[in-house]
Scaffold this motif. Structure first.
Motif, PDB file in Angstrom:
ATOM      1  N   GLU A  25       0.831  -1.208   0.000  1.00 58.44           N
ATOM      2  CA  GLU A  25       0.000   0.000   0.000  1.00 58.44           C
ATOM      3  C   GLU A  25       0.864   1.255   0.000  1.00 58.44           C
ATOM      4  OE1 GLU A  25      -2.619  -0.291   3.296  1.00 58.44           O
ATOM      5  OE2 GLU A  25      -3.984  -1.704   2.320  1.00 58.44           O
ATOM      6  N   ARG A  26       1.931   1.256   0.789  1.00 57.05           N
ATOM      7  CA  ARG A  26       2.835   2.412   0.804  1.00 57.05           C
ATOM      8  C   ARG A  26       3.466   2.621  -0.570  1.00 57.05           C
ATOM      9  NH1 ARG A  26       4.748   0.212   5.731  1.00 57.05           N
ATOM     10  NH2 ARG A  26       6.605  -0.509   4.627  1.00 57.05           N
ATOM     11  N   ALA A  27       3.882   1.524  -1.173  1.00 51.30           N
ATOM     12  CA  ALA A  27       4.496   1.626  -2.501  1.00 51.30           C
ATOM     13  C   ALA A  27       3.486   2.126  -3.528  1.00 51.30           C
ATOM     14  CB  ALA A  27       5.059   0.272  -2.917  1.00 51.30           C
ATOM     15  N   ALA A  28       2.258   1.633  -3.461  1.00 47.40           N
ATOM     16  CA  ALA A  28       1.233   2.071  -4.405  1.00 47.40           C
ATOM     17  C   ALA A  28       0.948   3.561  -4.247  1.00 47.40           C
ATOM     18  CB  ALA A  28      -0.051   1.260  -4.206  1.00 47.40           C
ATOM     19  N   SER A  29       0.954   4.050  -3.011  1.00 47.31           N
ATOM     20  CA  SER A  29       0.753   5.482  -2.769  1.00 47.31           C
ATOM     21  C   SER A  29       1.886   6.293  -3.375  1.00 47.31           C
ATOM     22  CB  SER A  29       0.651   5.753  -1.262  1.00 47.31           C
ATOM     23  OG  SER A  29      -0.497   5.140  -0.716  1.00 47.31           O
ATOM     24  N   ALA A  30       3.111   5.772  -3.253  1.00 39.95           N
ATOM     25  CA  ALA A  30       4.266   6.470  -3.828  1.00 39.95           C
ATOM     26  C   ALA A  30       4.183   6.498  -5.348  1.00 39.95           C
ATOM     27  CB  ALA A  30       5.554   5.794  -3.386  1.00 39.95           C
ATOM     28  N   ILE A  66       4.661  -3.947  -8.177  1.00 41.05           N
ATOM     29  CA  ILE A  66       5.153  -3.847  -6.798  1.00 41.05           C
ATOM     30  C   ILE A  66       5.405  -5.248  -6.256  1.00 41.05           C
ATOM     31  CG2 ILE A  66       4.591  -3.062  -4.467  1.00 41.05           C
ATOM     32  CD1 ILE A  66       2.797  -0.907  -5.846  1.00 41.05           C
ATOM     33  N   ALA A  67       6.658  -5.564  -6.011  1.00 41.02           N
ATOM     34  CA  ALA A  67       7.019  -6.916  -5.581  1.00 41.02           C
ATOM     35  C   ALA A  67       6.346  -7.296  -4.271  1.00 41.02           C
ATOM     36  CB  ALA A  67       8.532  -7.032  -5.447  1.00 41.02           C
ATOM     37  N   ALA A  68       6.191  -6.323  -3.361  1.00 46.93           N
ATOM     38  CA  ALA A  68       5.621  -6.612  -2.044  1.00 46.93           C
ATOM     39  C   ALA A  68       4.169  -7.070  -2.119  1.00 46.93           C
ATOM     40  CB  ALA A  68       5.725  -5.371  -1.158  1.00 46.93           C
ATOM     41  N   ALA A  69       3.511  -6.873  -3.255  1.00 44.39           N
ATOM     42  CA  ALA A  69       2.117  -7.284  -3.402  1.00 44.39           C
ATOM     43  C   ALA A  69       1.979  -8.763  -3.775  1.00 44.39           C
ATOM     44  CB  ALA A  69       1.422  -6.420  -4.445  1.00 44.39           C
TER      45      ALA A  69
END
Length: 350
Positions: free
Chosen positions: A6-11, A91-94
């Motif tokens: 979510e943080r990465a998507a916001s960025a 986004i890899a974290a997803a």
């Protein structure tokens, strides 16, 4: 979607808006590996120049996989470069694995940035993740020293690795495989310090004019790294200026010592730094992950470098502590060294 994703998507959303207007600067923090992080102000022009120069050097552009923290310059670059190429980054974290994230990418050239630790883990694990990585057009590898054997293993696995050098102040990597990107100039100061100029430079540190005036002089960024340039203009980094450990009156580049230790077949990872010492002024301490004793480590270093470069203390560790961006946590290592009961032992080393 988990919190990291979510943080990465916001960025990604924020970067997309910023690239076309809004605030003058994108602000990223330095790693803070040696002290207080600095807030680096990057202009749109600098970010776009960095992306364009990178694409020219590797010979293509396309979608990127975001496998680094978005708050650091390398992660911000991945987002910007992917968006500027017309693709949102994946986004890899997803995803549950690197291979799953790679599978979600669009057809065409694919790109990813990593630190050496990430590459090492994928190679060690093998399987689907390694096969997926071999399908990428280019892997930009930076953020720390690169073991030659790691790069050789990557090459043998079919991975196209490009080693990068740079910092937040230069919009990330501005030297690829020892050669500066187009428009980037490199010089070595009389103190041996690497200096960088060009269109990718930062505009200053947020709310810190004094530090800005110290580090940004007449259009040149004065790095904290010592280096040399060969006759072909290839840059060799010797280590941080403060990595030059003066022990018994001898200047020892700690980064080269650590690099030599990483070449030992029984060593998985290694770092070195200087700590205060009453007798020697500073004592070079090495931190090693692997099956090697102190005498063996000293002999290994001395076989390639002057005997005076051999570490005077070798601390075995289960792993090298890392910061969030994958760089070694030098403050944690220093604390570990200072708390080592053997540090103050007076042993005659030869």
């Amino acid at each position: 979607m988990n919190e990291a994703a979510e943080r990465a998507a916001s960025a990604v959303a924020a970067m997309g808006e910023w690239l076309v207007g809004g605030p003058e600067h994108w602000v990223v923090e330095t790693s803070g590996s040696t002290g207080r992080p600095k807030r680096v102000m990057l202009s749109r022009a600098a970010m776009k120049a960095s992306a364009a120069a990178s694409a020219r050097r590797v010979g293509a552009s396309g979608q990127w996989l975001l496998a680094l923290p978005e708050s650091y310059v390398a992660g911000a670059n991945v987002i910007a470069r992917s968006l500027l190429a017309g693709h949102e980054p994946v986004i890899a974290a997803a995803y549950g694995s690197f291979a799953e994230a790679a599978e979600a990418m669009k057809p065409g050239p694919r790109f990813v940035s990593m630190v050496p630790t990430q590459l090492h883990r994928i190679i060690e694990a093998g399987g689907d993740d390694l096969a997926a990585l071999a399908g990428f057009h280019t892997l930009l590898l930076g953020g720390g020293p690169i073991d030659p054997s790691l790069r050789a293993r990557a090459r043998d696995a079919g991975i196209n690795v490009v080693a990068t050098y740079g910092s937040a102040e230069t919009c990330g990597g501005c030297v690829y495989d020892a050669m500066p990107l187009d428009g980037v100039a490199i010089a070595i100061g009389t103190d041996g310090r690497v200096r960088i100029s060009g269109p990718t430079l930062f505009d200053g540190y947020q709310d810190d004019p004094d530090q800005t005036a110290t580090d940004l002089v007449d259009g040149w960024f004065l790095t904290s790294d010592a280096g040399t340039l060969d006759e072909d203009g290839r840059l060799r980094i010797l280590g941080r200026v403060d990595d030059m450990v003066i022990t018994g009156g001898v200047k020892v580049p700690a980064a080269l010592v650590a690099g030599r230790l990483r070449e030992h077949p029984a060593v998985e990872a290694a770092e070195a730094l200087g700590v205060p010492d009453e007798e020697w002024g500073q004592r070079l301490v090495a931190f090693v992950v692997g099956d090697i004793d102190e005498a063996g480590a000293r002999d290994w270093v001395a076989a390639e470098h002057p005997r005076s470069w051999a570490p005077r203390r070798v601390v075995p560790v289960a792993e090298i502590p890392l910061l969030g961006n994958g760089k070694p946590d030098r403050q944690a290592l220093l604390t570990l060294a200072l708390n080592d009961p053997a540090l103050n032992e007076t042993t005659e080393l030869r």
